[in-house]
Structure formats: C-alpha cells, structure tokens
Scaffold this motif. Structure first.
Motif, PDB file in Angstrom:
ATOM      1  N   LEU A 139      63.656  32.078  44.122  1.00  0.00           N
ATOM      2  CA  LEU A 139      62.824  31.594  43.026  1.00  0.00           C
ATOM      3  C   LEU A 139      61.411  31.234  43.481  1.00  0.00           C
ATOM      4  CD1 LEU A 139      62.873  30.895  40.003  1.00  0.00           C
ATOM      5  CD2 LEU A 139      63.647  28.595  40.626  1.00  0.00           C
ATOM      6  N   MET A 140      61.276  30.693  44.692  1.00  0.00           N
ATOM      7  CA  MET A 140      59.984  30.202  45.146  1.00  0.00           C
ATOM      8  C   MET A 140      58.898  31.288  45.202  1.00  0.00           C
ATOM      9  SD  MET A 140      59.929  26.967  45.397  1.00  0.00           S
ATOM     10  CE  MET A 140      61.044  26.914  43.989  1.00  0.00           C
ATOM     11  N   PRO A 141      59.191  32.500  45.712  1.00  0.00           N
ATOM     12  CA  PRO A 141      58.149  33.533  45.705  1.00  0.00           C
ATOM     13  C   PRO A 141      57.685  33.907  44.298  1.00  0.00           C
ATOM     14  CG  PRO A 141      59.891  34.125  47.228  1.00  0.00           C
ATOM     15  CD  PRO A 141      60.384  32.950  46.449  1.00  0.00           C
ATOM     16  N   GLN A 142      58.603  33.837  43.327  1.00  0.00           N
ATOM     17  CA  GLN A 142      58.223  34.134  41.951  1.00  0.00           C
ATOM     18  C   GLN A 142      57.295  33.053  41.406  1.00  0.00           C
ATOM     19  OE1 GLN A 142      59.148  37.109  41.050  1.00  0.00           O
ATOM     20  NE2 GLN A 142      60.443  37.248  42.881  1.00  0.00           N
ATOM     21  N   LEU A 143      57.601  31.801  41.704  1.00  0.00           N
ATOM     22  CA  LEU A 143      56.727  30.698  41.285  1.00  0.00           C
ATOM     23  C   LEU A 143      55.369  30.803  41.969  1.00  0.00           C
ATOM     24  CD1 LEU A 143      59.029  27.544  41.195  1.00  0.00           C
ATOM     25  CD2 LEU A 143      57.637  28.426  39.317  1.00  0.00           C
ATOM     26  N   ARG A 144      55.384  31.144  43.246  1.00  0.00           N
ATOM     27  CA  ARG A 144      54.141  31.292  44.003  1.00  0.00           C
ATOM     28  C   ARG A 144      53.254  32.357  43.361  1.00  0.00           C
ATOM     29  NH1 ARG A 144      52.684  34.520  48.516  1.00  0.00           N
ATOM     30  NH2 ARG A 144      51.239  33.514  49.960  1.00  0.00           N
ATOM     31  N   ARG A 145      53.868  33.464  42.995  1.00  0.00           N
ATOM     32  CA  ARG A 145      53.149  34.557  42.337  1.00  0.00           C
ATOM     33  C   ARG A 145      52.493  34.096  41.046  1.00  0.00           C
ATOM     34  NH1 ARG A 145      54.225  38.496  38.272  1.00  0.00           N
ATOM     35  NH2 ARG A 145      53.668  40.637  38.859  1.00  0.00           N
ATOM     36  N   GLU A 146      53.281  33.440  40.190  1.00  0.00           N
ATOM     37  CA  GLU A 146      52.763  33.053  38.877  1.00  0.00           C
ATOM     38  C   GLU A 146      51.753  31.908  38.966  1.00  0.00           C
ATOM     39  OE1 GLU A 146      53.307  35.119  36.644  1.00  0.00           O
ATOM     40  OE2 GLU A 146      54.910  36.167  37.710  1.00  0.00           O
ATOM     41  N   LEU A 147      51.912  31.018  39.926  1.00  0.00           N
ATOM     42  CA  LEU A 147      50.928  29.949  40.102  1.00  0.00           C
ATOM     43  C   LEU A 147      49.592  30.512  40.566  1.00  0.00           C
ATOM     44  CD1 LEU A 147      53.202  27.253  41.785  1.00  0.00           C
ATOM     45  CD2 LEU A 147      52.066  27.036  39.548  1.00  0.00           C
ATOM     46  N   ASP A 148      49.647  31.515  41.440  1.00  0.00           N
ATOM     47  CA  ASP A 148      48.396  32.144  41.867  1.00  0.00           C
ATOM     48  C   ASP A 148      47.740  32.856  40.693  1.00  0.00           C
ATOM     49  OD1 ASP A 148      46.475  33.087  43.991  1.00  0.00           O
ATOM     50  OD2 ASP A 148      47.218  35.025  43.297  1.00  0.00           O
ATOM     51  N   LEU A 149      48.528  33.571  39.885  1.00  0.00           N
ATOM     52  CA  LEU A 149      47.978  34.249  38.716  1.00  0.00           C
ATOM     53  C   LEU A 149      47.384  33.252  37.732  1.00  0.00           C
ATOM     54  CD1 LEU A 149      50.609  37.062  38.029  1.00  0.00           C
ATOM     55  CD2 LEU A 149      48.181  37.383  38.551  1.00  0.00           C
TER      56      LEU A 149
END
Length: 244
Positions: free
Chosen positions: A84-94
């Motif tokens: 889950l963390m890489p997905q959150l990282r992706r969306e937070l950067d976006l």
C-alpha cells in the motif's frame, strides 16, 4: 518484469540523444518503487510524472484557463498482495506536483488494505485520496484523478469512465485482445514500463539525480504524516513530521 530489456532501451535512448551517465546504468524494481542505478548510486524514480495524462493535467491547470482549483480528487485501486505504501507515495507526489504547491496538513483513516485521506495544501486547496489494494490478484490498476476548478473539471479520464481504456481492441470468435502503444520509440513496453524508462532518461538528461533523492525524502515525511494521522486519529501538520 525483467528490467534488462528496459535498461537496454534506456541506453539506446541515451546513445541516440547523446546523454551521458556517471558510470554504468541499470533500472531496478523493488517493493517500494523503481530505481535507477547510476555508477553505484541508487536514485529513486517518479515515473508517473512522465505519463502524458498527468503532464497535460498539470499544463492545463498551470495555464489558468480552467480557473483556480478548489479540490483534487484521487482514487486508485491495485491488486491484492501489492504494498500500500508505494501507492500512497505515488498519489501524494501527484497531489503536490499536479497542484504545484506543498501539503500543509494531512488527515487519514486506514482500514486493512485501504486508506482514505484529506490533504490540505498551503493555499487551502483540498486533495482527497482513496487508495486500496483490494482488486483481484493479477488485476490491472484502476485510477482516476480530477481537479475541480471554478470553471469546470480537469480529468485524466473520459467522462463517466470507470475502467482505463485501451487504444486498440481486437475481437475474435474466442477472445478479445487489447493493444496500447504509448511511445513511438519504446515499442514492446506497456504504459508503466515506458514511464519508468522515460523518467530515468529525463533524470539523466536533466541532471535531476539529487532532486529526485531530495524529493524521495520529502515524500517519506508525507507518508509519516499519513501514518501518524491514521494511528492517532487526528489531523497532522506535515511540518511536525519534518521537524522530528
């Protein structure tokens, strides 16, 4: 994916456009994301920034034609078993990259394979996040990003579209095949693989190695704020995590 092919294509692009590297180059995929290994230095990559849909969304927002943004709505679902963390990282950067400003506060609620969050930006613009790893195993990611502005909506999907579309559909008596070529120089790679190769190329071409390392550290602070909020059930100032 075996990133040997992707590395070969990256080197081919470098040779074609005269881009040099500090030693050998190789692409790597790990549980927490994608990396470029350049002469022994590991550089975290942000491949989603090379996706055309996001580039166009950001350009339209920055042009001012759509008016001032009020909210950014993000939803992303990936297959079970994914982290889950890489997905959150992706969306937070976006969230920060599309809106062009840093996050101020975060409120998050976690429930098993899903996290819902509200990120308030420095200007007061609100970003809502719905991220989960609940799709069936082997399923392709489903996501949608919408910027609501004073004059309308900037979206990366067609109106009322729930599932990402492919460019070409081939129907036979027994099956359906789909094809989506997104880059005229990188045939044979899917959209995600193309974005990884393009991101590595842009990093090398633009000398963005240090900026990507620094950005990765900033995203870790944002993730820490999300985790703190979910555990403590309170709104967390991003500045708090940066100062710890």
């Amino acid at each position: 994916m075996n990133w040997e092919q992707g590395t070969k294509m990256l080197i081919s692009l470098m040779e074609k456009y005269g881009v040099a590297a500090n030693g050998s180059t190789a692409l790597e995929e790990r549980e927490d994301g994608f990396y470029l290994n350049e002469g022994g230095q590991e550089i975290p990559l942000l491949p989603w920034r090379q996706e055309r849909r996001f580039i166009e969304m950001r350009a339209l927002k920055e042009s001012g034609r759509a008016g001032l943004p009020s909210t950014l709505r993000i939803g992303r679902m990936v297959a079970r078993g994914s982290s889950l963390m890489p997905q959150l990282r992706r969306e937070l950067d976006l969230c920060e990259w599309l809106l062009g400003e840093p996050a101020k506060t975060v409120y998050a609620a976690a429930n098993g394979p899903a996290v819902n969050g509200i990120v308030t930006m420095e200007s007061g613009t609100v970003c809502t996040l719905e991220v989960s790893t609940a799709l069936g195993k082997g399923s392709e990611p489903i996501d949608r990003h919408e910027i609501n502005t004073r004059r309308g909506v900037i979206s990366d999907r067609a109106v009322d579209t729930q599932v990402p579309q492919d460019s070409i559909y081939l129907f036979t008596d027994t099956e359906k095949k789909t094809f989506t070529d997104v880059d005229f120089e990188l045939y044979g790679l899917n959209a995600q693989q193309v974005s990884v190769v393009r991101e590595a190329f842009e990093v090398l071409k633009g000398g963005l190695q240090q900026s990507r390392i620094e950005r990765s550290a900033e995203l870790e602070h944002l993730l820490a704020a999300v985790n703190a909020s979910a555990k403590q059930n309170r709104c967390v100032a991003v500045k708090e995590e940066k100062e710890q």
